[in-house]
Design a protein around this motif. Structure first.
Motif, PDB file in Angstrom:
ATOM      1  N   VAL A  81       0.851  -1.189   0.000  1.00  0.00           N
ATOM      2  CA  VAL A  81       0.000   0.000   0.000  1.00  0.00           C
ATOM      3  C   VAL A  81       0.889   1.242   0.000  1.00  0.00           C
ATOM      4  CG1 VAL A  81      -1.928  -1.136   1.183  1.00  0.00           C
ATOM      5  CG2 VAL A  81      -0.163   0.016   2.526  1.00  0.00           C
ATOM      6  N   ASN A  82       0.342   2.329  -0.493  1.00  0.00           N
ATOM      7  CA  ASN A  82       1.087   3.591  -0.572  1.00  0.00           C
ATOM      8  C   ASN A  82       0.610   4.521   0.536  1.00  0.00           C
ATOM      9  OD1 ASN A  82       2.883   5.451  -1.573  1.00  0.00           O
ATOM     10  ND2 ASN A  82       1.481   6.279  -3.102  1.00  0.00           N
ATOM     11  N   THR A  83       1.502   4.867   1.453  1.00  0.00           N
ATOM     12  CA  THR A  83       1.169   5.747   2.573  1.00  0.00           C
ATOM     13  C   THR A  83       1.915   7.067   2.410  1.00  0.00           C
ATOM     14  OG1 THR A  83       3.001   5.135   4.050  1.00  0.00           O
ATOM     15  CG2 THR A  83       1.099   3.647   3.987  1.00  0.00           C
ATOM     16  N   PRO A  84       1.553   8.090   3.180  1.00  0.00           N
ATOM     17  CA  PRO A  84       2.302   9.356   3.114  1.00  0.00           C
ATOM     18  C   PRO A  84       3.771   9.192   3.464  1.00  0.00           C
ATOM     19  CG  PRO A  84       0.188   9.696   4.186  1.00  0.00           C
ATOM     20  CD  PRO A  84       0.341   8.219   4.010  1.00  0.00           C
ATOM     21  N   GLN A  85       4.115   8.133   4.213  1.00  0.00           N
ATOM     22  CA  GLN A  85       5.510   7.888   4.590  1.00  0.00           C
ATOM     23  C   GLN A  85       6.236   6.990   3.589  1.00  0.00           C
ATOM     24  OE1 GLN A  85       2.877   7.442   6.904  1.00  0.00           O
ATOM     25  NE2 GLN A  85       3.240   9.562   7.551  1.00  0.00           N
ATOM     26  N   LYS A 100     -10.951   4.197  -6.182  1.00  0.00           N
ATOM     27  CA  LYS A 100      -9.672   3.525  -5.979  1.00  0.00           C
ATOM     28  C   LYS A 100      -9.799   2.441  -4.915  1.00  0.00           C
ATOM     29  CE  LYS A 100      -6.843   7.581  -7.152  1.00  0.00           C
ATOM     30  NZ  LYS A 100      -5.803   8.527  -6.667  1.00  0.00           N
ATOM     31  N   LEU A 101      -9.011   1.384  -5.091  1.00  0.00           N
ATOM     32  CA  LEU A 101      -8.958   0.314  -4.095  1.00  0.00           C
ATOM     33  C   LEU A 101      -8.044   0.756  -2.963  1.00  0.00           C
ATOM     34  CD1 LEU A 101      -9.887  -2.645  -3.558  1.00  0.00           C
ATOM     35  CD2 LEU A 101      -7.700  -3.380  -4.536  1.00  0.00           C
ATOM     36  N   VAL A 153      -4.061   0.774  -2.460  1.00  0.00           N
ATOM     37  CA  VAL A 153      -3.490  -0.554  -2.677  1.00  0.00           C
ATOM     38  C   VAL A 153      -2.758  -0.541  -4.013  1.00  0.00           C
ATOM     39  CG1 VAL A 153      -3.981  -3.018  -2.887  1.00  0.00           C
ATOM     40  CG2 VAL A 153      -5.355  -1.609  -1.339  1.00  0.00           C
ATOM     41  N   LEU A 154      -1.521  -1.041  -4.015  1.00  0.00           N
ATOM     42  CA  LEU A 154      -0.684  -0.928  -5.206  1.00  0.00           C
ATOM     43  C   LEU A 154      -0.885  -2.085  -6.178  1.00  0.00           C
ATOM     44  CD1 LEU A 154       2.687   0.351  -3.705  1.00  0.00           C
ATOM     45  CD2 LEU A 154       0.686   1.641  -4.450  1.00  0.00           C
ATOM     46  N   THR A 180       0.005   4.398 -11.514  1.00  0.00           N
ATOM     47  CA  THR A 180      -1.454   4.496 -11.589  1.00  0.00           C
ATOM     48  C   THR A 180      -2.086   3.568 -10.557  1.00  0.00           C
ATOM     49  OG1 THR A 180      -1.504   2.811 -13.335  1.00  0.00           O
ATOM     50  CG2 THR A 180      -1.467   5.134 -14.015  1.00  0.00           C
ATOM     51  N   ALA A 181      -3.281   3.945 -10.126  1.00  0.00           N
ATOM     52  CA  ALA A 181      -3.971   3.200  -9.073  1.00  0.00           C
ATOM     53  C   ALA A 181      -4.865   2.115  -9.648  1.00  0.00           C
ATOM     54  CB  ALA A 181      -4.795   4.167  -8.223  1.00  0.00           C
TER      55      ALA A 181
END
Length: 274
Positions: A110-114, A131-132, A140-141, A150-151
């Motif tokens: 997953v892509n987080t701000p960190q 988006k998932l 979710v990547l 892209t998501a």
């Protein structure tokens, strides 16, 4: 300081740390995809044998003898900690976007701000943008994320969504039952799983030296299931009771060292012979 008091103090501190870990495991017994933590207890002698070849002190010398204080050789202390990555039970939910991984050592990304994080929690949903995302709203990547950025997205017309065992997502052609390929989930299998660090929210920080290469054939994705935690509440409660009793035993040993033995020593020293 009396050596017995030191040993009892070290043992009590080790049990306090153990109780904290057990409490954390119990608090997350119902957390989807949670993996229990475990502590390793050792002693000074074990640590010395592990590190003595690296110490700048020659063996069989007076300096080495002074360093290796045998009075401290059996003081219990936490020497290591690890996360038990064994599988939890699979629970059927029949929710389209609930997913579980049936093999150890594999993770969703997953892509987080960190930055990119790994997780075993496959309780996903669709946000307002289609988006998932996971429970915390992190994207979710997909397997091609690092190339396309892209998501994984869906439209209101995607009434049928299927996900195969390798994470390939398929959706129906609007107005028909014909299925077409969508994105593919990024399923990663880190080479050094011990290098993962827990961050909270059931997320792991991957090792920067370990590239997140998507698995072409993971063979582990189960749509409509979630993985429960691998915490056995009964075993954890037994361990908690054991740690609590050990704290009580160490406390009695400390009390005996500082009160009974000292009192006895003072009384004997105070006796004068005529």
């Amino acid at each position: 300081m009396q050596t017995g008091y030191y040993a009892a103090t070290g043992g009590m501190v080790a049990q306090f740390n153990r109780m904290d870990t057990i409490a954390s495991n119990l608090a997350n017994a119902n957390t989807t995809g949670y993996k229990r933590d475990q502590l390793i207890t050792g002693d000074f002698a074990r640590l010395f044998k592990t590190a003595q070849s690296e110490l700048p002190i020659a063996n069989q010398t007076e300096e080495a003898a002074q360093y290796f204080n045998r009075a401290l050789s059996r003081v219990p202390q936490i020497t290591d900690a690890y996360t038990d990555q064994s599988l939890g039970a699979m629970q059927r939910t029949d929710n389209t976007f609930d997913m579980a991984l049936s093999k150890e050592g594999q993770f969703f990304a997953v892509n987080t701000p960190q930055g990119v994080r790994l997780t075993r929690d496959g309780t996903f949903t669709i946000n307002d943008e289609g988006k998932l995302v996971n429970k915390q709203g992190h994207e979710v990547l997909s397997a091609d994320y690092f190339q396309t950025k892209t998501a994984i997205t869906f439209t209101p017309q995607d009434s049928v969504v299927t996900i195969d065992k390798n994470g390939q997502i398929s959706t129906n052609v609007p107005g028909s039952t014909q299925m077409v390929a969508n994105k593919k989930l990024l399923i990663a299998e880190p080479q050094n799983i011990r290098a993962l660090k827990k961050e909270g929210d059931n997320l792991y920080i991957p090792d920067p030296a370990d590239p997140l290469t998507p698995l072409a054939q993971s063979g582990s994705v189960m749509q409509g299931f979630v993985e429960k935690s691998n915490v056995n509440a009964v075993n954890e409660m037994i361990a908690l009771v054991e740690a609590n009793r050990l704290v009580g035993m160490y406390q009695k040993a400390m009390d005996s060292q500082m009160n009974d033995l000292n009192r006895d020593a003072i009384e004997k020293i105070a006796v004068t012979r005529r």
